[in-house]
Scaffold this motif. Sequence first.
Motif, short mmCIF file in Angstrom:
data_model
loop_
_atom_site.label_atom_id
_atom_site.label_comp_id
_atom_site.label_asym_id
_atom_site.label_seq_id
_atom_site.Cartn_x
_atom_site.Cartn_y
_atom_site.Cartn_z
N PRO A 28 0.71 -1.30 -0.06
CA PRO A 28 0.17 -0.13 -0.15
C PRO A 28 0.48 1.41 -0.22
CG PRO A 28 0.21 -1.01 2.33
CD PRO A 28 0.38 -1.95 1.42
N ILE A 29 0.35 2.45 -0.95
CA ILE A 29 1.42 3.44 -1.09
C ILE A 29 0.23 4.65 -1.13
CG2 ILE A 29 2.87 4.61 -2.30
CD1 ILE A 29 3.94 2.41 -3.86
N SER A 30 0.43 5.79 0.36
CA SER A 30 0.26 6.66 0.61
C SER A 30 0.65 8.10 -0.68
CB SER A 30 -0.38 6.78 1.18
OG SER A 30 0.67 6.72 2.08
N HIS A 31 -0.25 8.88 -1.09
CA HIS A 31 0.00 10.07 -1.23
C HIS A 31 -1.08 11.49 -1.03
CE1 HIS A 31 -2.44 9.36 -4.75
NE2 HIS A 31 -2.63 10.26 -4.93
N GLU A 32 -0.48 12.84 -0.81
CA GLU A 32 -1.54 13.75 -0.41
C GLU A 32 -1.81 14.78 -1.81
OE1 GLU A 32 0.60 15.15 3.40
OE2 GLU A 32 0.91 16.22 1.87
#
Length: 301
Positions: A205-209
């Motif tokens: 899982p990769i998150s970004h704003e």
Amino acid sequence: MTQGEGFTNSDGLAGLTAYDRTGEKIGSVEQVYLDDRSGRPEWVTVKTGLFGMKQSFVPLAGARRQDDQLHVATTKEAVKDAPRIDADQHIEPGEEHELYAHYGLTRPQAAARGMAGGAPPAAKRERGREGMREHEGMAGMAGAGAGAGMVGAGAASRSAGQDDSKSGEMIRSEERLRVGTEEEVVGRARLRKVVVTEDVKTSVPISHEEVRVVREPIREGDGTRASIGEAEAEVTLHAEKAVVSKESVPVERVRLETEKVTETQEISDTVRKEQIEYDSGKGERGAKGEGWRDRKQGPRH
């Protein structure tokens, strides 16, 4: 190291391992045969054939001893094809002549001089393995002109059968099959480790704003001052990215083990036995002779 011409006695010959002139193993030395006139070792018997059940005669001419090995001047094939002669207590002159002819050897000069007076001297056996030396006490007799073909006390020679026949009895002999086993290398199993490459897929899982505009109404009385003019505002956006690293970890232990499996194998060979026949002798008295009759009665094995 002892050269064959230097073998003056049979001490230590029995039990050696015989090798041919190319270094190939033939078998183990069982018996040593001495010349009746000189008393010097002349022949040895070596166990050959399947499971080492056959004893073949090998000449000591040109042989040399090295530690527990006896290197002879002939080949393994020549030994295997040697004339089949019983390894009993004595070699008859005709048998010895046959052996010399097979190996392409010439009889020693001492033996040739002995032939002038009659039958050539035969060779006698030395029981080296049990430490029983049949020629002990006979050197003086040989020096005094004892005849060829003499053997030690208690040894059964071919002529002994003739003496026994005078007393109305003879010894019947037969061969028995004695089978043993020996261990040999039949193959090798090895473990080897190699490096291979394979494609691996996995999910992370990769998150970004992300930016979104939020509008909130200002109510009267909030104390917010108004200002007319141009202005700018900014925010910093962050995002995660996948980072790959590798590490080596032990996952399995692998080893080789051997397991002994026993199976039964049928072995067949040919053995010889002596058969006693008799003649009733009725024909000598004028009656019809019955001839030689077969008498096979005897112990069964």
